[in-house]
Scaffold this active site. Sequence first.
Site, short mmCIF file in Angstrom:
data_model
loop_
_atom_site.label_atom_id
_atom_site.label_comp_id
_atom_site.label_asym_id
_atom_site.label_seq_id
_atom_site.Cartn_x
_atom_site.Cartn_y
_atom_site.Cartn_z
N ASP A 45 0.79 -1.11 -0.02
CA ASP A 45 0.08 -0.25 0.23
C ASP A 45 0.60 1.42 -0.20
O ASP A 45 0.63 2.56 0.09
CB ASP A 45 -1.11 0.30 1.41
N GLU A 181 9.10 -4.12 10.35
CA GLU A 181 9.55 -2.31 9.80
C GLU A 181 10.48 -1.43 10.89
O GLU A 181 9.43 -1.45 11.80
CB GLU A 181 8.91 -1.78 9.19
O1 KIV Z 1 3.78 -1.62 1.26
C1 KIV Z 1 4.65 -1.56 1.33
O2 KIV Z 1 5.82 -1.02 0.84
C2 KIV Z 1 5.84 -2.54 2.33
C3 KIV Z 1 6.88 -2.90 2.77
C4 KIV Z 1 6.99 -3.93 4.07
C5 KIV Z 1 7.61 -2.35 2.37
O3 KIV Z 1 4.82 -3.01 3.17
NA NA Z 2 2.48 -1.55 3.60
#
Ligand code: KIV
Ligand code: NA
Length: 255
Positions: A45, A181
């Site tokens: 997203d 993250e």
């Molecule tokens: O939406 C995204 O790009 C993510 C990541 C883990 C990079 O959720």
């Molecule tokens: Na994401």
Amino acid sequence: SIKITPDWVRNRKNTGEKIAALTVVDYPTAKILDEAQIPLLLVGDSLGMVTLGYEDTTKVSLNDMLHHVRAVARANVKALVVADIPFGWNREAEKALYCSRKLYEAGAEAVKIEGGKEVGQIVKLLISQGIAVMGHIGLMPQFLGQPPKYRKYGIDEKEKKQIIDDALFLSRLGVFAIVLEALDEAVAAEVTRLIEVPTIGIGSGKYCDGQILVFHDLVGLFPWFRPKFVQPKLNMALLIKEAAIAYKKEVQSGL
Ligand code: KIV
Ligand code: NA
């Protein structure tokens, strides 16, 4: 060439082979990244910011996601195609199931959901219905609030313990991998050591079982916001600008 499955990703834990994952939003990029043998492509997203110009991921609708998942699915990749469950669809089990089915119909082969213990019932339901689920803990962009506070997670003991508990909890529920993250590097290393499924890190140091990056960050295609941990391999924004300028000159010179 065989199709990558959630189990293939899960089994990397045993082989020790690191997983290099990227986000993707469109057909040509999906083809190219598949030719590069990237095994996991996430329709994340983050597309809300890097392709749609929203301020954050909370503006991304299910229809936005479906539009991009369909484009990626048309590339018929060998990679596993994972799609994010967008904001507004991931805190009620029935809604999350409906959303996941729509994402699957569009061509997703797994979904990713932000959250730990608080999404336990949802993850259980999805897995019981045959949906492959990837976890996402630490910094959760959908729940940062306004203005978003980007920071490292797991520094203090209480938060560290919660992250480890959440990771163990999700892995025991049967997710096939977990995105970590913005975790403190040592905490990401400990989570990686403790759980039985691969950890896919982003801004969480080098000890995860794999890494994921937003494609636009990798190639320098969204230069207005660059996370500190990213080392772009290209400056696409500059290359495109130069090509456009060269084209304009050519047209104006009447060639
Ligand atoms: O939406 C995204 O790009 C993510 C990541 C883990 C990079 O959720
Ligand atoms: Na994401």
